[in-house]
Each structure stands twice: as structure tokens, then as C-alpha cells.
Motif scaffolding. Structure first.
Motif, PDB file in Angstrom:
ATOM      1  N   ILE A   1      -5.040   0.215   5.732  1.00 39.20           N
ATOM      2  CA  ILE A   1      -4.756   1.641   5.561  1.00 39.20           C
ATOM      3  C   ILE A   1      -4.465   2.279   6.917  1.00 39.20           C
ATOM      4  O   ILE A   1      -3.499   3.036   7.064  1.00 39.20           O
ATOM      5  CB  ILE A   1      -5.920   2.369   4.855  1.00 39.20           C
ATOM      6  CG1 ILE A   1      -6.103   1.824   3.448  1.00 39.20           C
ATOM      7  CG2 ILE A   1      -5.680   3.882   4.830  1.00 39.20           C
ATOM      8  CD1 ILE A   1      -7.402   2.264   2.773  1.00 39.20           C
ATOM      9  N   ARG A   2      -5.299   1.973   7.919  1.00 39.15           N
ATOM     10  CA  ARG A   2      -5.110   2.520   9.261  1.00 39.15           C
ATOM     11  C   ARG A   2      -3.743   2.151   9.832  1.00 39.15           C
ATOM     12  O   ARG A   2      -3.035   2.982  10.391  1.00 39.15           O
ATOM     13  CB  ARG A   2      -6.204   2.014  10.206  1.00 39.15           C
ATOM     14  CG  ARG A   2      -7.132   3.082  10.663  1.00 39.15           C
ATOM     15  CD  ARG A   2      -8.164   2.565  11.662  1.00 39.15           C
ATOM     16  NE  ARG A   2      -9.490   2.650  11.082  1.00 39.15           N
ATOM     17  CZ  ARG A   2     -10.118   1.706  10.404  1.00 39.15           C
ATOM     18  NH1 ARG A   2      -9.581   0.536  10.230  1.00 39.15           N
ATOM     19  NH2 ARG A   2     -11.309   1.912   9.895  1.00 39.15           N
TER      20      ARG A   2
ATOM     21  N   ARG B   1      -2.548  11.259   1.463  1.00 34.79           N
ATOM     22  CA  ARG B   1      -3.063  10.224   0.545  1.00 34.79           C
ATOM     23  C   ARG B   1      -3.666   9.055   1.321  1.00 34.79           C
ATOM     24  O   ARG B   1      -4.710   8.527   0.941  1.00 34.79           O
ATOM     25  CB  ARG B   1      -1.952   9.708  -0.369  1.00 34.79           C
ATOM     26  CG  ARG B   1      -1.458  10.695  -1.379  1.00 34.79           C
ATOM     27  CD  ARG B   1      -2.371  10.693  -2.611  1.00 34.79           C
ATOM     28  NE  ARG B   1      -1.925  11.697  -3.557  1.00 34.79           N
ATOM     29  CZ  ARG B   1      -1.599  11.460  -4.807  1.00 34.79           C
ATOM     30  NH1 ARG B   1      -1.671  10.244  -5.285  1.00 34.79           N
ATOM     31  NH2 ARG B   1      -1.215  12.438  -5.585  1.00 34.79           N
ATOM     32  N   LEU B   2      -2.990   8.645   2.386  1.00 36.33           N
ATOM     33  CA  LEU B   2      -3.517   7.541   3.191  1.00 36.33           C
ATOM     34  C   LEU B   2      -4.825   7.935   3.875  1.00 36.33           C
ATOM     35  O   LEU B   2      -5.763   7.131   3.941  1.00 36.33           O
ATOM     36  CB  LEU B   2      -2.480   7.088   4.225  1.00 36.33           C
ATOM     37  CG  LEU B   2      -1.273   6.352   3.649  1.00 36.33           C
ATOM     38  CD1 LEU B   2      -0.205   6.181   4.718  1.00 36.33           C
ATOM     39  CD2 LEU B   2      -1.690   4.995   3.087  1.00 36.33           C
TER      40      LEU B   2
ATOM     41  N   LEU C   1       0.836  -1.206   0.000  1.00 36.57           N
ATOM     42  CA  LEU C   1       0.000   0.000   0.000  1.00 36.57           C
ATOM     43  C   LEU C   1       0.868   1.252   0.000  1.00 36.57           C
ATOM     44  O   LEU C   1       0.633   2.175  -0.788  1.00 36.57           O
ATOM     45  CB  LEU C   1      -0.934   0.002   1.216  1.00 36.57           C
ATOM     46  CG  LEU C   1      -1.747   1.278   1.422  1.00 36.57           C
ATOM     47  CD1 LEU C   1      -2.672   1.538   0.237  1.00 36.57           C
ATOM     48  CD2 LEU C   1      -2.534   1.198   2.716  1.00 36.57           C
ATOM     49  N   LEU C   2       1.866   1.285   0.856  1.00 39.46           N
ATOM     50  CA  LEU C   2       2.743   2.443   0.920  1.00 39.46           C
ATOM     51  C   LEU C   2       3.461   2.646  -0.412  1.00 39.46           C
ATOM     52  O   LEU C   2       3.571   3.773  -0.900  1.00 39.46           O
ATOM     53  CB  LEU C   2       3.747   2.303   2.059  1.00 39.46           C
ATOM     54  CG  LEU C   2       4.678   3.489   2.282  1.00 39.46           C
ATOM     55  CD1 LEU C   2       3.895   4.766   2.560  1.00 39.46           C
ATOM     56  CD2 LEU C   2       5.643   3.193   3.415  1.00 39.46           C
ATOM     57  N   GLY C   3       3.929   1.573  -1.017  1.00 39.61           N
ATOM     58  CA  GLY C   3       4.571   1.670  -2.324  1.00 39.61           C
ATOM     59  C   GLY C   3       3.638   2.239  -3.368  1.00 39.61           C
ATOM     60  O   GLY C   3       4.031   3.063  -4.195  1.00 39.61           O
ATOM     61  N   SER C   4       2.388   1.818  -3.312  1.00 36.89           N
ATOM     62  CA  SER C   4       1.381   2.320  -4.246  1.00 36.89           C
ATOM     63  C   SER C   4       1.138   3.816  -4.043  1.00 36.89           C
ATOM     64  O   SER C   4       1.024   4.576  -5.014  1.00 36.89           O
ATOM     65  CB  SER C   4       0.081   1.537  -4.057  1.00 36.89           C
ATOM     66  OG  SER C   4      -0.940   2.074  -4.832  1.00 36.89           O
TER      67      SER C   4
END
Length: 88
Positions: free
Chosen positions: A73-74, A56-57, A33-36
Motif C-alpha cells: 500500500i505504501r 482510499r490508499l 491494488l491500484l486496480g482494486s
């Protein structure tokens, strides 16, 4: 794993990338997710900052209806906030 992603080369904070490297596969979904998010910021030609990642998150968390994805995400957001310094 985080070191395999080109997205992390430009990360504004080494503590964050180190945290993901040390976590290995335990944070695979969060790392993806972070990479995305990082790739998305780079592709949109925005400045890659901790604040941009956090925003963004937060936006992703606000719009997701999937409980499992929301948890990922959290957790990613919590890690980013806890392992980065304020942008100057």
C-alpha cells in the motif's frame, strides 16, 4: 499488467498508467491494488480523481495490520503521489 485492466481506462492521469505499463510485472501487486482501488471508487459512483485514489490508499494503510500488505500500500501510494498532478 495495467493495460489489461478495464479499471485503468477511466484513470484521471496518463502518467500513472504509463508508469505501471512500463514497469511490467515488477509492480504486479501494486498494479492489482491500484486496480482494486479504482474499481472500488467507480462502483461506489464517486468521481475518480487522484485525490480519491490517494484517500482510499491512505485509509487502507491506516486500517491494515499486515506488514507486507502495508508495504504494498505504501509503495502504491508513493507511486500515485509521485506520478500524478493535482486535481483541478
Amino acid at each position: 499488467m495495467i493495460q489489461e485492466s478495464n479499471a485503468y481506462i477511466n484513470m484521471p492521469d496518463n502518467a500513472l498508467t504509463s508508469y505501471f505499463r512500463n514497469a511490467g510485472d515488477m509492480l504486479a501487486e501494486e498494479s492489482m491494488l491500484l486496480g482494486s482501488v479504482v474499481n472500488s471508487i467507480i462502483v461506489s459512483q464517486e468521481l475518480l480523481t487522484n485525490k480519491a485514489i490517494i484517500l482510499r490508499l491512505m485509509a487502507a494503510l491506516k486500517t491494515t495490520e499486515d506488514a507486507v500488505k502495508g508495504d504494498i500500500i505504501r509503495k502504491t501510494l508513493e507511486i500515485v503521489v509521485n506520478h500524478t498532478i493535482d486535481d483541478i
